[in-house]
Motif scaffolding. Structure first.
Motif, mmCIF file in Angstrom:
data_model
loop_
_atom_site.group_PDB
_atom_site.id
_atom_site.type_symbol
_atom_site.label_atom_id
_atom_site.label_comp_id
_atom_site.label_asym_id
_atom_site.label_seq_id
_atom_site.Cartn_x
_atom_site.Cartn_y
_atom_site.Cartn_z
ATOM 1 N N PHE A 344 0.846 -1.263 -0.168
ATOM 2 C CA PHE A 344 0.001 -0.061 0.052
ATOM 3 C C PHE A 344 0.982 1.283 -0.054
ATOM 4 O O PHE A 344 0.566 2.381 -0.775
ATOM 5 N N VAL A 345 1.941 1.313 0.995
ATOM 6 C CA VAL A 345 2.694 2.405 1.006
ATOM 7 C C VAL A 345 3.510 2.600 -0.416
ATOM 8 O O VAL A 345 3.684 3.777 -0.892
ATOM 9 N N ARG A 346 4.087 1.399 -0.733
ATOM 10 C CA ARG A 346 4.739 1.653 -2.299
ATOM 11 C C ARG A 346 3.946 2.406 -3.341
ATOM 12 O O ARG A 346 4.453 3.092 -4.151
ATOM 13 N N ARG A 347 2.566 1.589 -3.469
ATOM 14 C CA ARG A 347 1.674 2.128 -4.540
ATOM 15 C C ARG A 347 1.514 3.857 -4.413
ATOM 16 O O ARG A 347 1.460 4.332 -5.318
ATOM 17 N N ALA A 348 1.113 4.135 -3.094
ATOM 18 C CA ALA A 348 0.818 5.425 -2.915
ATOM 19 C C ALA A 348 1.978 6.465 -3.053
ATOM 20 O O ALA A 348 2.042 7.349 -4.187
ATOM 21 N N ILE A 349 3.054 6.284 -2.723
ATOM 22 C CA ILE A 349 4.423 6.943 -2.813
ATOM 23 C C ILE A 349 4.731 6.860 -4.421
ATOM 24 O O ILE A 349 5.304 7.996 -4.903
ATOM 25 N N CYS A 351 2.939 6.805 -6.744
ATOM 26 C CA CYS A 351 2.082 7.871 -7.647
ATOM 27 C C CYS A 351 2.131 9.324 -6.896
ATOM 28 O O CYS A 351 1.394 9.915 -7.499
ATOM 29 N N GLY A 352 3.119 9.445 -5.981
ATOM 30 C CA GLY A 352 3.256 10.768 -5.513
ATOM 31 C C GLY A 352 2.583 11.226 -4.310
ATOM 32 O O GLY A 352 2.746 12.407 -4.020
ATOM 33 N N SER A 353 2.029 10.401 -3.729
ATOM 34 C CA SER A 353 1.140 10.466 -2.508
ATOM 35 C C SER A 353 1.887 10.041 -1.420
ATOM 36 O O SER A 353 1.927 8.747 -1.314
ATOM 37 N N PRO A 354 2.067 10.990 -0.342
ATOM 38 C CA PRO A 354 2.626 10.441 1.078
ATOM 39 C C PRO A 354 1.278 9.703 1.677
ATOM 40 O O PRO A 354 0.373 9.755 1.172
ATOM 41 N N VAL A 355 1.459 9.203 2.737
ATOM 42 C CA VAL A 355 0.528 8.195 3.494
ATOM 43 C C VAL A 355 0.420 8.867 4.770
ATOM 44 O O VAL A 355 1.254 8.917 5.740
ATOM 45 N N LEU A 356 -0.913 9.074 5.175
ATOM 46 C CA LEU A 356 -1.529 9.308 6.476
ATOM 47 C C LEU A 356 -1.199 8.079 7.083
ATOM 48 O O LEU A 356 -1.993 7.172 6.895
ATOM 49 N N TRP A 370 -0.633 11.664 14.521
ATOM 50 C CA TRP A 370 -0.673 11.446 13.115
ATOM 51 C C TRP A 370 0.719 12.028 12.366
ATOM 52 O O TRP A 370 1.119 13.085 12.755
ATOM 53 N N ASN A 371 1.066 11.139 11.557
ATOM 54 C CA ASN A 371 2.370 11.383 10.775
ATOM 55 C C ASN A 371 2.117 10.967 9.052
ATOM 56 O O ASN A 371 1.333 10.284 8.776
ATOM 57 N N LEU A 372 3.377 11.601 8.617
ATOM 58 C CA LEU A 372 2.952 11.247 7.015
ATOM 59 C C LEU A 372 4.214 10.291 6.474
ATOM 60 O O LEU A 372 5.455 10.611 6.937
ATOM 61 N N ILE A 373 4.179 9.437 5.953
ATOM 62 C CA ILE A 373 5.119 8.254 5.355
ATOM 63 C C ILE A 373 5.354 9.004 4.114
ATOM 64 O O ILE A 373 4.673 8.973 3.245
ATOM 65 N N TYR A 374 6.722 9.157 3.852
ATOM 66 C CA TYR A 374 6.871 10.173 2.519
ATOM 67 C C TYR A 374 7.973 9.286 1.770
ATOM 68 O O TYR A 374 8.435 9.479 0.871
ATOM 69 N N GLY A 375 8.608 8.144 2.360
ATOM 70 C CA GLY A 375 9.662 7.353 1.651
ATOM 71 C C GLY A 375 9.657 6.029 2.100
ATOM 72 O O GLY A 375 9.116 5.651 3.164
ATOM 73 N N TYR A 376 10.205 5.161 1.354
ATOM 74 C CA TYR A 376 10.482 3.696 1.543
ATOM 75 C C TYR A 376 11.809 3.198 0.982
ATOM 76 O O TYR A 376 12.177 3.946 0.042
ATOM 77 N N PHE A 408 -4.173 2.353 10.627
ATOM 78 C CA PHE A 408 -5.072 3.126 9.732
ATOM 79 C C PHE A 408 -3.849 3.884 8.777
ATOM 80 O O PHE A 408 -3.080 4.818 9.390
ATOM 81 N N LEU A 409 -3.881 3.742 7.466
ATOM 82 C CA LEU A 409 -3.154 4.407 6.734
ATOM 83 C C LEU A 409 -4.115 5.022 5.435
ATOM 84 O O LEU A 409 -5.139 4.255 4.992
ATOM 85 N N CYS A 410 -3.755 6.059 4.726
ATOM 86 C CA CYS A 410 -4.650 6.975 4.001
ATOM 87 C C CYS A 410 -3.852 7.489 2.973
ATOM 88 O O CYS A 410 -3.018 8.323 3.304
ATOM 89 N N SER A 411 -4.129 7.197 1.699
ATOM 90 C CA SER A 411 -3.408 8.173 0.640
ATOM 91 C C SER A 411 -4.364 9.070 -0.380
ATOM 92 O O SER A 411 -5.698 8.607 0.145
#
Length: 584
Positions: A344-349, A351-356, A370-376, A408-411
């Motif tokens: 899920f994280v890979r697909r979002a990032i 596509c240019g979207s950080p993950v809440l 709450w934080n933002l995942i912006y890299g893997y 709970f993750l959201c892109s």
């Protein structure tokens, strides 16, 4: 004006048994009270073993993490201190046997060299060693050991629990009773109406199933192409100190800002209603009221208003103590599955979207934010994300991400929908609704219930009236920290609204009332700062002054709501008469 007679009751302070019962029900505030109550005693016990202050601190910290993750396995709530000390002593013994905290010690997930990381042999072997270690607890029952003390590391236990789905209900029940509850084979046989010999047969069969499942887990992970397609991607880092203490709004706004949207924090705090909300637990001044709302519903509304559509991945992790039960009950129980989350994280990032991300790995004084995942990074098996404390960034392993108890993750995906323009009259109606009634999500269950809107001030004051021993100090500090910051945006947002007609004076007065409320709440927060847990700042005189400040804030906001209601009702008739529309 709220009329409160300050009579400090001489009621007893809740004992360990009562607080542990609350913790078993998922109350993280109660767990925090227990830790603050007994941390020093536990530390002294460990220091007597290690003769090394720094090592003792490390050991106690890991023991506290284990206790938090496995509080659900506490059998006798009134023996919390003994249970916690035993966890710490076991942790100390383990580290001392290894010659210190770093020498030759590795988490379960890291056994093997980088080249062996996906070898299929290690998990079966290490699982067998762990099960053998757990099995020895049966021979030590005379020492009154607690179940949790036999766990090698939290990663090990999480890994085993993630495999238990391969057992049927009877096998799993026997396995958990024998290995985690320290029951003898005879006791298990009595529980399941069978013989001790049959119990050993079941356990042997269960261990074989678990070994096979452990091997298959790594084979599946390796065959997914993970190694051959390993890669790293990091978006522009949306780091820095949060502009709003309500990190849900701050991070969601920064998620869209990273997508190129021009977002303003005052507009977001106002349109989301967070600048005007108030929610207080009916139990005491717990901090959870600030987190209890329908996360999906709020994100759907906020993102769609800006032309985006959310994607979610959420659930309660099977076999883990879950924080915020009032919210967690909205989501299904899910197994440990690192690849699903990382996918899920890979697909979002990509596509240019950080993950809440709802982050339970924040450091003191925070519990979760709450934080933002912006890299893997597939090579190091880590993600990069924001943090609420300096340096405002950190990394988590894939295992840690998957082991988060409330997932709970959201892109966000860009749509063809045009952003919604603000209708000033509708905005004022929303302000009045949030201020008077709250967000509409009650989240009531057998343990928790909440009061929302302007009436929550009375609930808050009532809790403080019970005195410093019964009101929750940490929760009160967090509530004043968050709500004082939120009210600072209320007046600014009201001033940004432009209505037809000559209502500037009324709007200005309403904004001034909210400015005064923000000032009063900020003063209350300064009396009991969020980052200060000294005893002196939580006393009867301080609480008495705080009650007066909350009463004044309540009165000021009540006047602001009255003015806004008047403006809203009058302008609704004007708008209907003239046919004015704000979405054109």
């Amino acid at each position: 004006m709220l009329r409160i007679e300050r009579q400090w009751p001489s009621a007893r302070e809740p004992d360990d048994g009562e607080m542990a019962d609350r913790a078993l029900s998922g109350d993280t505030e109660a767990f925090g009270v227990l830790i603050r109550r007994h941390r020093e005693k536990t530390l002294q016990s460990v220091k007597s073993m290690t003769r090394d202050d720094w090592l003792a601190e490390d050991i106690v910290q890991e023991a506290l993490i284990k206790a938090f993750l496995h509080v659900g396995q506490l059998v006798e709530p009134n023996r919390f201190l003994g249970w916690l000390k035993q966890i710490a002593r076991n942790e100390a013994n383990m580290k001392l046997r290894r010659g210190g905290p770093y020498r030759r010690e590795k988490p379960f997930a890291s056994f093997g060299t980088s080249g062996e990381r996906y070898s299929t042999g290690h998990d079966g072997d290490m699982l067998e060693k762990l099960l053998n270690r757990l099995d020895t607890s049966e021979q030590k029952r005379g020492l009154e050991l607690e179940p949790i003390e036999t766990l090698l590391r939290k990663e090990s236990v999480r890994f085993i629990r993630s495999l238990l789905h391969c057992l049927n209900e009877r096998e799993r029940g026997m396995f958990e009773a024998y290995f985690f509850m320290n029951c003898s084979a005879e006791e298990v046989s009595s529980m399941f109406n069978t013989t001790a010999g049959s119990v050993h047969t079941y356990l042997s069969r269960s261990k074989k199933k678990l070994r096979d499942a452990a091997v298959n887990r790594r084979e599946d992970f390796a065959s997914s192409g993970f190694r051959s397609s390993s890669r790293r991607r990091v978006l522009a880092a949306p780091v820095g100190r949060p502009e709003a203490a309500a990190t849900f709004v701050d991070r969601t706004r920064k998620l869209l800002r990273s997508r190129g949207e021009n977002t303003d924090i005052t507009d977001w705090m106002g349109r989301s209603g967070f600048a005007f909300r108030l929610k207080i637990s009916r139990k005491t001044t717990y901090a959870d009221g600030a987190f209890v709302f329908d996360w999906k519903q709020e994100l759907n509304r906020l993102l769609m208003e800006h032309g985006y559509e959310p994607d979610f991945l959420c659930g309660q992790l099977e076999g883990s103590p879950i924080p915020l039960h009032s919210v967690a009950m909205l989501y299904d129980v899910v197994p440990f599955d690192a690849e699903e989350i990382i996918g899920f994280v890979r697909r979002a990032i990509d596509c240019g979207s950080p993950v809440l991300f709802f982050d339970t790995y924040v450091n003191r004084p925070y519990v979760h934010e709450w934080n933002l995942i912006y890299g893997y990074d597939d090579y190091s098996c880590t993600v990069e994300l924001t943090d609420v404390l300096p340096p405002y960034r950190k990394t988590l392993t894939y295992e840690q991400l998957a082991a988060s108890p409330l997932r709970f993750l959201c892109s966000a995906r860009k749509t063809n929908r045009q952003p919604t323009k603000t209708d000033p009259c509708e905005a004022i109606r929303s302000i009045v609704m949030y201020a008077e009634e709250g967000d509409g999500f009650r989240g009531d269950n057998s343990y928790s219930s909440y009061t929302m809107g302007i009436g929550a001030y009375e609930c808050w004051v009532g809790h403080l009236e019970s005195g410093p021993r019964l009101a929750n100090a940490y929760g009160h500090r967090y509530l004043t920290h968050v709500y004082a910051n939120a009210r600072a945006y209320a007046g600014r947002y009201i001033r940004s609204l432009e209505l037809p007609g000559s209502w500037e004076e009324e709007l200005g007065k309403a904004a001034e009332h909210y400015d005064l409320s923000a000032k009063l709440l900020a003063e209350a927060s300064s009396l009991c700062p969020f980052d200060d847990h000294s005893v002196g700042s939580w006393s009867e005189p301080v609480i008495g002054r705080t009650i007066g400040l909350l009463q004044q804030a309540h009165d000021s906001e009540r006047q602001a709501i009255g003015l806004l209601e008047k403006v809203c009702k009058t302008n609704e008739s004007i708008i209907r008469h003239k046919g004015i529309r704000y979405d054109e």
